[in-house]
Design a protein around this motif. Sequence first.
Motif, short mmCIF file in Angstrom:
data_model
loop_
_atom_site.label_atom_id
_atom_site.label_comp_id
_atom_site.label_asym_id
_atom_site.label_seq_id
_atom_site.Cartn_x
_atom_site.Cartn_y
_atom_site.Cartn_z
N ASP A 24 49.34 49.62 36.64
CA ASP A 24 48.46 49.82 37.47
C ASP A 24 46.99 49.16 36.98
O ASP A 24 46.13 48.42 37.61
N LEU A 25 46.74 49.58 35.85
CA LEU A 25 45.55 49.23 35.24
C LEU A 25 45.51 47.79 34.84
O LEU A 25 44.43 47.20 35.09
N GLN A 26 46.40 47.33 34.50
CA GLN A 26 46.71 45.70 34.41
C GLN A 26 46.38 45.02 35.66
O GLN A 26 45.81 43.92 35.78
N LYS A 27 47.04 45.40 36.61
CA LYS A 27 46.94 44.73 37.98
C LYS A 27 45.60 44.82 38.49
O LYS A 27 44.92 44.09 39.07
N ALA A 28 44.89 46.35 38.30
CA ALA A 28 43.41 46.48 38.60
C ALA A 28 42.52 45.49 37.75
O ALA A 28 41.68 44.83 38.42
N ALA A 29 42.75 45.21 36.54
CA ALA A 29 41.83 44.29 35.91
C ALA A 29 41.92 42.94 36.12
O ALA A 29 41.10 42.05 36.23
N THR A 30 43.43 42.18 36.31
CA THR A 30 43.59 40.70 36.32
C THR A 30 43.44 40.53 37.78
O THR A 30 43.26 39.03 38.22
N ILE A 31 44.01 41.12 38.86
CA ILE A 31 44.18 40.63 40.07
C ILE A 31 42.63 40.11 40.60
O ILE A 31 42.59 39.01 41.15
N PRO A 32 41.67 41.08 40.35
CA PRO A 32 40.26 40.65 40.91
C PRO A 32 39.85 39.23 40.20
O PRO A 32 39.37 38.54 41.13
N VAL A 33 40.08 39.11 39.05
CA VAL A 33 39.77 37.77 38.20
C VAL A 33 40.40 36.63 39.11
O VAL A 33 39.97 35.59 39.06
N SER A 34 41.77 36.90 39.45
CA SER A 34 42.49 35.71 40.11
C SER A 34 41.97 35.30 41.42
O SER A 34 42.11 34.23 41.85
N GLN A 35 41.19 36.33 41.85
CA GLN A 35 40.76 35.94 43.45
C GLN A 35 39.28 35.40 43.57
O GLN A 35 38.85 35.14 44.50
N GLY B 275 46.87 47.73 45.05
CA GLY B 275 48.23 48.06 45.52
C GLY B 275 48.38 49.04 46.39
O GLY B 275 49.46 49.55 46.37
N GLY B 276 47.29 49.58 47.18
CA GLY B 276 47.34 50.85 47.88
C GLY B 276 47.23 52.03 47.25
O GLY B 276 47.42 53.07 47.72
N ARG B 277 46.89 52.06 45.66
CA ARG B 277 46.84 53.34 45.10
C ARG B 277 45.29 53.36 44.44
O ARG B 277 44.86 52.18 44.00
N SER B 278 44.79 54.55 44.18
CA SER B 278 43.62 54.85 43.51
C SER B 278 43.90 54.68 42.00
O SER B 278 44.87 55.32 41.40
N VAL B 279 43.22 53.76 41.18
CA VAL B 279 43.47 53.50 39.76
C VAL B 279 41.99 53.98 38.95
O VAL B 279 40.95 53.52 39.54
N GLY C 47 42.72 54.10 28.49
CA GLY C 47 42.62 53.02 29.46
C GLY C 47 41.54 51.94 29.42
O GLY C 47 41.83 50.85 29.70
N LEU C 48 40.63 52.55 28.96
CA LEU C 48 39.27 51.70 28.80
C LEU C 48 39.57 50.46 27.96
O LEU C 48 39.18 49.36 28.26
N ASP C 49 39.94 50.93 26.87
CA ASP C 49 40.29 49.67 25.69
C ASP C 49 41.22 48.55 26.57
O ASP C 49 41.25 47.59 26.16
N PHE C 50 42.47 49.12 26.78
CA PHE C 50 43.48 48.18 27.53
C PHE C 50 42.84 47.41 28.47
O PHE C 50 43.13 46.30 28.57
N VAL C 51 41.92 48.14 29.53
CA VAL C 51 41.38 47.44 30.56
C VAL C 51 40.38 46.12 29.98
O VAL C 51 40.43 44.99 30.74
#
Length: 698
Positions: free
Chosen positions: A421-432, A460-464, A472-476
């Motif tokens: 979820d964190l990876q999607k939340a970080a990468t999907i906005p950049v792709s948009q 993805g319909g969930r709160s992240v 989590g912060l280092d990963f994002v």
Amino acid sequence: MPSEGRCWETLQALRSSDKGRLCYHRDWLLRGEDVLEECMSLPKLSSYSGWVVDHVLPHMQENPPPSETSASPRSTSALDQPSFVPTSPIRDRAFSSASSATANGTEDKHESPHTEPLVLQSSRGIKVEGCIRMYELVHKMKGAEVLRQWQEEQERKVRALSEMASEQLKRFDERKELKHHKEFQDLREVMEKSSREALGQQEKLKAEHRHRAKILNLKLREAEQQRLKQVEQERLRREEGQVRLRSLYALQEEMLHLNQQLDSSDQHRDLLKVDPSAFQTRGNQLCGLISGIIRTTSENGFPTAEDQAVAERALQEMRDLLANLEQEITRAQEDRRRQDEEEARIKRQESQMQQGPEAHKESPAPSQGPGGKQIEDLQVKVQDSTMQWYQQLQDASNQCVLAFEGLTNSKDSQAKKIKMDLQKAATIPVSQISTIAGSKLKEVFDKIHSLLSGKPVQSGGRSVSVTLNPQGLDFVQYKLAEKFVKQGEEEVASHHEAAFPIAVVASGIWELHPRVGDLILAHLHKKCPYSVPFYPAFKEGMALEDYQRMLGYQVKDSKVEQQDNFLKRMSGMIRLYAAIIQLRWPYVNRQETHPHGLNHGWRWLAQILNMEPLSDVTATLLFDFLEVCGNALMKQYQVQFWKMILLIKEDYFPRIEAITSSGQMGSFIRLKQFLEKCLQHKDIPVPKGFLTSTFWRS
């Protein structure tokens, strides 16, 4: 006719007879049972029968009829009368009154010997009575039949009238209902018409309101556009003024530097044939002129184009002045050198004559280039300070990877879900990120900033949120920086205009979250070492594939990617880097400096020109870098920038051309034509896709 006369006479006689004068009551049935009893009882003579017998019968006996058939009708009626006289009270009273009258007239003479009625038995009277009763019965039956028919006819008429009245009532009700329906329909039509009129009036008012609102909006938009235009003009005027002011400061700095060089000519005063004080005096005058222009513009605002032109002419005059002085000094030095050589030659000749000829070997003079300047070899290795900076960024990236190693290697399903979820939340906005509108770009930026700030975001319909896991912060941060560089490697490489929206978001995130910026540089340097600039050296014992990866090539299954694809990826990443260093997020504090601004671009350009060029790579990267941020560097560094461009054209082009094969001349020719066009127009064009103020208002 005689017979007809007799007939009428007979009828008249019958009408005048006793029987003709008899009165028959047709309403005898209405008298009740007494009538029936009289009919059923035996005939009886009335109380006056005795008088009749006493007065009538004697006359009949005295004058007997010759026969029964020839008897007088009057006698017959007188004889028979007592036997069928009706016993009804009416008839009795009539007969009684008549008898009484007669009896009164003869009261003195006779008195009734009998007071009781006598029964008279007469067959003829009974027959006559029967005939009369038969006639009455027939007449009664006929009357009853006629009455029944009349009643039936009346009933039919009543029924017909009733039916007709019922039908008329129905018709009346129908007409009444129809009338009510028509009235209701008319009322409804009137109401609908009034409603339509009201709706039409309302729509008309709405249309007028929309029209007025549209006009007001147009006026407001025009006023806003006029205001923005004025603001933009004022901003451009201020920017131009600031540019001119900086240019004046640069001109003053260069003027002072040239004036110092003029002052340093005093040490050659004994060599010069002319007085250098004249040059120094003119130089001081020119410096004072520029200082006066700057002082005046500081009091009045910004310098004008005329002020700048005057300052540039003064600077050019100072350059010419210094050039003339240097020519005089050079000429004097040449004369002194020739004089010294002549003296040295004379001394050597004198010493040779004294000591004799000896073998003498002279060392060869160093090679000189045109103009007497020795050409120095360029570097192959990067500067130590740059290498230390590069190594620090790589160490920081490795430490970040170690910091979230527990999250990436976790076998827990919940941890894996959080990581995904964190990876999607970080990468999907950049792709948009795209060039559609500034408002959409701001939404992407706010979403990324909220995620890095620890706020929950929807993905993805969930709160992240990065607070779901300590790592989590280092990963994002690491994945976000990696995604930015990957967008440059893929998206920008295919669509050059995409560099600017991606770069402005990356620059804004970099300014608010500096660690993300360091990770972006680390990923960029690792995938494109030429962005340092850094040319990795081949070490002994190193595998060829590893060395190719260090150079930036992609190696899959021992197969190295094609050179065109490699250059395309390097070009995309350099374009992204060139866009980042000149762009800032428009909604942050402008008072702070850019975290990685144009000074780093100037450093990169200077360092790459101090290194030996690489075939096909250097020309490609120089073209991409100058096309994207050449305009910004030109505005920032002005004269120094054009000196750099002249250096590339005059000194660096021959080196690139010397190492470039005939099949790789495309990138070199493209760079050469671009710089020649810029030098011809004395301007670097604004790159295609550059974000203007109009973009942010969309």
